[in-house]
Design an enzyme around this catalytic site. Structure first.
Site, mmCIF file in Angstrom:
data_model
loop_
_atom_site.group_PDB
_atom_site.id
_atom_site.type_symbol
_atom_site.label_atom_id
_atom_site.label_comp_id
_atom_site.label_asym_id
_atom_site.label_seq_id
_atom_site.Cartn_x
_atom_site.Cartn_y
_atom_site.Cartn_z
ATOM 1 N N GLU A 291 -18.182 33.690 -6.274
ATOM 2 C CA GLU A 291 -18.213 35.146 -6.473
ATOM 3 C C GLU A 291 -19.093 35.851 -5.463
ATOM 4 O OE1 GLU A 291 -18.493 36.756 -10.377
ATOM 5 O OE2 GLU A 291 -16.973 35.421 -11.215
ATOM 6 N N HIS A 565 -25.040 33.201 -14.554
ATOM 7 C CA HIS A 565 -24.764 31.770 -14.633
ATOM 8 C C HIS A 565 -26.044 30.985 -14.354
ATOM 9 C CE1 HIS A 565 -20.182 31.546 -14.509
ATOM 10 N NE2 HIS A 565 -20.444 32.833 -14.441
#
Length: 581
Positions: A291, A565
């Site tokens: 990402e 995350h």
């Protein structure tokens, strides 16, 4: 053939592409700010409690009007730029390649196999959610450019520290103190939304250091990190240049502490040493990030990491409509993959998933496969490794799509290795990592959990389909609570993850199957949560005379407050038997 730095065939095409993007960028930026000014993170809402209540509505009202006017005014210029930019994507190679020239060729190689036939390799993966600022805010993360700089700086601070193992021998305690323990000298902290000066790698320090401590009624035992069974009369290998790859010094064998000393810090369970660390493991050789969609953020990461990682692939993916690449819809964003390696990249290949749906179809998610040069063996033959990274389909309940993508990943990896493997090379690792967007405990992900990929690649955290090992920790944080005191710093997040009760509040829980009530965890089992970030390795594809052993698995909290995350690290020991044996 060496990889080309630019994705374009010549300077003229690259120049036209730059002009087209320069026309598009102002309109794109104003649209980004228009959305961002209306969408706040929970951190910003908390900070506004100390401000006058009327300031924010005024900022939103006037900001929306100004950015909308500027967006409309620059739209015609952006349309002209689009007419230049879009056709050029047909001749664009799918990544930029940055190579930092080394001070000497030896600095990019690992001499462990050449000297003693042993080496260890560190890998890490992390999803950073570096979307354009407006889109990142829907994940409760803002200030993409500041976060990119802070993330790069924190990674460098972690991987460039010396590797430290401390063993305390006392009547009341016996264990290894983790490098993340509080007495470890700390570097300048990085605050959210601001960056200090970039920390340069301290390459002059040895990679493994014993730290003496003075304690009453106890003493420190400095245990070498090399836990091999070599003869004591064997002469030690010659000292290596400290600027060479950091693995070369003190990494020829198994560095794990003796099992009797694994009661603290680095823990041993199910034959897998593991830990929760507030720092990135020292001396990570290959780093895979997901990402990293924003181009400016990718450049900031490159600038921060290039003193440590001399070989970086970024802006990986395709744009617009490109049938030759198998992408069936218009791609507004690249794949978000970002690869940083200490070792030279010999070959690299990218494939785009053709079956993406919904909002995921706007990004060119896919697989990047790379072949890296490690060095030479004792017979002066080349030693190489294969590294693969991917980011699978995200929406829940669409396991069929992810299984199709796993089928493609398996095929593409096999095709890449078949095309680039040479008979005079030794392959010492074959690693696959990334954000798989499914876990191994949710009933909703049952289809992916039983995929045949896990018969080829070994997952150190997996006990079987749908069952994690008891020490495993989930890697997906609950977005609304990212800035709570328990998780907003690396040290606090580390303590939270080590607490079974606290972890339930901040790690995303498993997803139940549709229409079926879920009881989790089962009686007598620990609460783990969703682990969607994986590092897998395969042994049947490496050279037959190589043996692989897991040295440690690490759950990393150093990016607390900067992403939703938890990064994961893996270190592998590889021993190469001689041809006679």
């Amino acid at each position: 053939m060496a990889l080309q730095a630019s994705p374009f065939p010549n300077g003229f095409v690259a120049g036209v592409h730059a002009v087209g993007w320069a026309f598009i960028l102002p309109c794109f930026w104003f649209l980004d700010r228009l959305i961002a000014v209306c969408k706040s993170t929970t951190l910003e809402r908390t900070q506004r409690l100390e401000q006058e209540c009327y300031l924010h509505p005024l900022k939103v009202f006037f900001g929306s009007i100004v950015f909308f006017i500027l967006f409309v005014a620059t739209a015609p210029l952006a349309f002209l730029g689009f007419l230049l930019w879009a056709p050029l994507q047909a001749c664009r190679r799918p990544f930029y390649y940055h190579r930092e020239p080394p001070s000497s060729p030896e600095n990019e190689t690992h001499r462990g196999f050449e000297l003693v036939g042993k080496a260890s390799f560190g890998f890490a993966t992390a999803n950073l959610c570096l979307l354009p600022d407006s889109l990142a805010r829907f994940n409760n993360l803002g200030h993409t450019q500041h976060r990119a700089s802070a993330i790069g700086q924190r990674i460098v601070q972690g991987v460039c520290r010396p590797h430290i193992r401390i063993f305390v021998d006392s009547p009341s305690s016996c264990g290894t103190l983790s490098p993340s323990s509080s007495f470890l000298p700390t570097v300048n902290s990085v605050t959210y939304g601001a960056t200090d000066r970039q920390v340069q790698p301290t390459v002059s320090q040895p990679s493994d250091t014993a730290v003496p401590m003075s304690k009453s009624n106890s003493h420190v035992v400095c245990v070498p990190c090399d836990d091999t069974e070599e003869s004591p009369t064997e002469s030690p290998p010659p000292l290596l240049n400290s600027n060479q790859n950091s693995n070369q010094q003190g990494r020829s064998g198994h560095r794990s502490a003796p099992r009797a000393l694994l009661s603290q810090g680095l823990r041993q369970q199910d034959d897998v040493p593991w830990e929760v660390s507030s720092l990135f493991p020292s001396n990570i050789d290959i780093l895979c990030l997901e990402e990293v969609f924003d181009k400016r953020a990718a450049q900031k990461l490159t600038d921060a990491l290039k003193p440590v990682y001399g070989h970086i692939l970024y802006d990986i993916g395709v744009y617009a409509c490109q049938p030759p690449c198998g992408c069936s819809s218009f791609k507004f964003f690249n794949s978000g993959l970002f690869l940083a390696s200490r070792f030279p990249v010999l070959e690299a290949q990218y494939h785009c998933f053709p079956n993406s749906r919904g909002e995921d179809a706007l990004a060119a998610k896919g697989l990047l496969s790379a072949k890296v040069l490690i060095g030479q063996n004792q017979k002066r033959q080349r030693v190489v490794g294969y590294f693969n990274c991917t980011h699978l389909h995200a929406p829940e309940g669409e396991g069929v799509v992810r299984c199709e993508q796993l089928n493609m990943v398996t095929k593409w990896i096999g095709d890449f290795q078949a095309a680039n493997r040479r008979p005079d090379e030794d392959v010492v690792f074959d690693v696959l990592c990334g954000d798989f967007n499914f876990d191994n405990c949710s009933p909703d992900d049952n289809l992916e959990q039983n995929h045949c990929l896990f018969e080829e690649y070994r997952d150190p955290c997996r006990a079987g389909p749908g069952k994690e090992k008891p020490w495993v920790i989930g890697t997906l944080l609950e977005q609304p609570t990212l800035y709570d005191d328990d998780v907003n710093t690396p040290e606090n997040l580390q303590r939270t993850l080590e607490s079974d009760e606290l972890r339930k509040q901040y790690i995303s829980p498993p997803v139940p199957a549709v229409g079926i009530p879920m009881v989790y965890p089962e009686t007598g089992q620990p609460w783990i949560g969703r682990r969607i970030d994986y590092i897998l390795f395969r042994e049947n594809s490496i050279s037959k005379h190589c043996r692989t052993e897991i040295e440690e698995v690490t759950f990393i909290t150093q990016l607390a407050g900067l992403t939703d995350h938890i990064p994961v690290g893996l270190r592998l020991n590889v021993t190469m038997d001689s041809a006679d044996e």
